[in-house]
Design a protein around this motif. Structure first.
Motif, short mmCIF file in Angstrom:
data_model
loop_
_atom_site.label_atom_id
_atom_site.label_comp_id
_atom_site.label_asym_id
_atom_site.label_seq_id
_atom_site.Cartn_x
_atom_site.Cartn_y
_atom_site.Cartn_z
N SER A 220 0.82 -1.21 0.00
CA SER A 220 0.00 0.00 0.00
C SER A 220 0.86 1.27 0.00
CB SER A 220 -0.95 0.00 1.21
OG SER A 220 -0.23 -0.22 2.40
N ARG A 221 2.16 1.12 0.28
CA ARG A 221 3.09 2.26 0.24
C ARG A 221 3.73 2.39 -1.14
NH1 ARG A 221 5.98 5.63 -0.54
NH2 ARG A 221 7.53 6.74 0.72
N GLN B 2 0.06 4.44 -3.85
CA GLN B 2 -0.98 5.02 -3.00
C GLN B 2 -1.54 6.28 -3.65
OE1 GLN B 2 0.69 6.51 0.73
NE2 GLN B 2 2.70 6.60 -0.22
N ASP C 142 4.68 7.43 -5.38
CA ASP C 142 4.76 5.98 -5.61
C ASP C 142 6.20 5.56 -5.93
OD1 ASP C 142 2.05 5.93 -5.25
OD2 ASP C 142 1.57 5.94 -7.39
N ALA D 216 -2.01 2.80 5.90
CA ALA D 216 -1.22 1.59 5.61
C ALA D 216 -0.81 0.88 6.90
CB ALA D 216 0.01 1.97 4.79
#
Length: 462
Positions: free
Chosen positions: A11-12, A15, A37, A291
């Motif tokens: 999720s990092r 995003q 990203d 996250a």
């Protein structure tokens, strides 16, 4: 612990950058929504790319597992396991170092995952063999259920450790677990004892002395544990030719129950690993947590896994019905997954309770098959006391399961763009197929119970 960080860091890597404050010295345009990203995961096909990274590990793991068990029977387990852990720590750290070295090439992350998948296959056949050598049939389900909680503890630690750095320097989410894994490899090398006989302990009884086991030869029952202990106690003084030969791959497949449990695990592990790799992203997207919060909340699935593994072991010991225990839990898991997807995100309490229940029902059968069932089949009485099958049988069962583990996250990556509902329908279908594959073994266990009860009734009448 070293496998889990990728699911938290996903999720990092991609995003919604519009919600973040852009650094003043940044050179990206104002309309660029992917500035935060990590390339190459900044494109619209990021789910497919992340699925490919997952799959590189899982396919390598599945292929390597079938070979690993054969090596595990023929090499000293202490050296084999220690080397595997040191290399696992190295490759896990190398994945995280991609952040510090500013690497943005997909092939680097895929290659590291392939290498990591191959070296991690040294683990499971080795540890199940060691524990199987120490504990006999009697309370194996409960003992291995408690012992197997280490997998869920590892997942929880992996999520929590990765969560500490996920929003800052996500490379440390891999480097720290990698260093810990390598350090544990050193401890294993120094302190692991493979056989009870190595420290003058009595080897365990690998077959039940009575009860429900069908097709049991009384002669085998009396002789095989004695032969096994005699062979292992004198293995240092005997000629190599007198030691039992390691079993062949086809020979292990012919052990009753190996094929059914292997195929069942394929679908059970498909469900479990889809949750392992995609649950934090699902919570992040559907419940809109950060996250770190999504990673922390996903650990509840593993808390349920600990409870489910211990319960499955306890119940199967008490009933002597490994297949029936798995089947009942798989039947209950299907409606629970449907409910979790439907109402699981309606409030934090709902989410917590349903994650724990889903974790118990999904991971219970998976834990039982990969531990107690593998040890039972690896010391099956048809082997006439030859304990050289344990690692190969464990590798066949877990290797087949790992094919499902590779398919699950891949399918989730392909299906999730069409909606999370479809991912859950896929998981429920796999769960039902796992259950159906155990029907023959469940039928045999029911017949064994009926036979035992009628025999017991006959004794009382006498």
């Amino acid at each position: 612990m070293s496998r889990k960080p990728i699911s938290v860091v996903k999720s990092r890597l991609h995003q919604n950058c519009s919600e973040l404050i852009e650094p003043t010295n940044d050179s990206h345009s104002i309309n660029d929504t992917t500035w935060c990203d990590w390339a190459p995961f900044d494109k619209n096909n990021y789910k497919e790319l992340l699925g490919a990274v997952d799959n590189a590990f899982l396919v390598a793991y599945a292929i390597g597992m079938f070979i690993s068990g054969i090596f595990g029977e023929r090499l000293p387990l202490r050296y084999y396991l220690s080397a595997g852990m040191l290399l696992s720590g190295l490759f896990t750290s190398l994945f995280g170092l991609g952040y510090f070295w500013n690497i943005h090439m997909l092939w680097y992350f895929v290659l590291i995952q392939i290498c990591n998948g191959l070296v991690q296959t040294t683990g499971w056949p080795s540890v199940v063999t060691c524990v199987g050598n120490w504990f006999g049939k009697g309370k194996r389900g409960l003992i291995m259920g408690i012992w197997n909680s280490h997998t869920s503890v590892g997942n929880i630690l992996g999520s929590l450790i990765a969560g500490v750095w996920v929003n800052e320097q996500w490379g440390l989410s891999f480097v720290v677990p990698g260093i810990i894994t390598a350090a544990m490899g050193v401890l294993t090398f120094l302190f692991l004892i493979e056989y009870p006989e190595d420290v003058d302990c009595t080897p365990p009884q690998h077959h039940a002395s009575g009860g429900l086991e069908e097709n049991q030869d009384p002669e085998d029952l009396g002789n095989s544990p004695k032969e096994s202990s005699l062979e292992s106690a004198t293995r240092g003084s005997k000629e190599p030719s007198t030691q039992p030969a390691a079993i062949s791959f086809l020979g292990a497949l012919r052990i009753p129950g190996v094929v059914e449990f292997s195929l069942c695990l394929l679908f059970a592990k498909l469900v479990s690993y889809t949750f392992l790799y995609w649950l934090p992203l699902y919570i992040f997207n559907v419940a809109h947590f950060s996250a770190k919060q999504a990673g922390d909340l996903s650990t509840l699935f593993d808390v349920g896994g600990i409870i489910g593994g211990i319960m499955a072991g306890l119940i199967s010991d008490y009933t002597n019905g490994r297949a029936t225990t798995c089947c009942v839990m798989l039947i209950l898991a299907a409606p629970m997954m449907f409910l979790y997807n439907s109402v699981g995100q309606n409030g934090i309490t709902n989410s917590v309770v349903m994650l724990i229940i889903c974790g118990a029902l999904v991971n219970g059968p998976y834990a039982l098959i990969t531990t107690a069932v593998s040890a039972d089949l690896g010391t099956h009485q048809s082997l006439k006391g030859n304990a050289k099958a344990l690692s190969t049988v464990t590798a066949i069962i877990d290797g087949t399961g790992s094919i499902g583990a590779a398919l699950g996250p891949l399918l989730a990556g392909l299906i999730s763009p069409t909606g999370w509902n479809n991912v859950f329908y896929m998981l429920i279908s796999a769960d039902i197929l796992a259950c159906l594959l155990l029907c023959r073994l469940v039928y045999k266990e029911i017949l064994a119970w009926k036979s035992f009860l009628s025999r017991d009734r006959g004794y009382k009448e006498i």
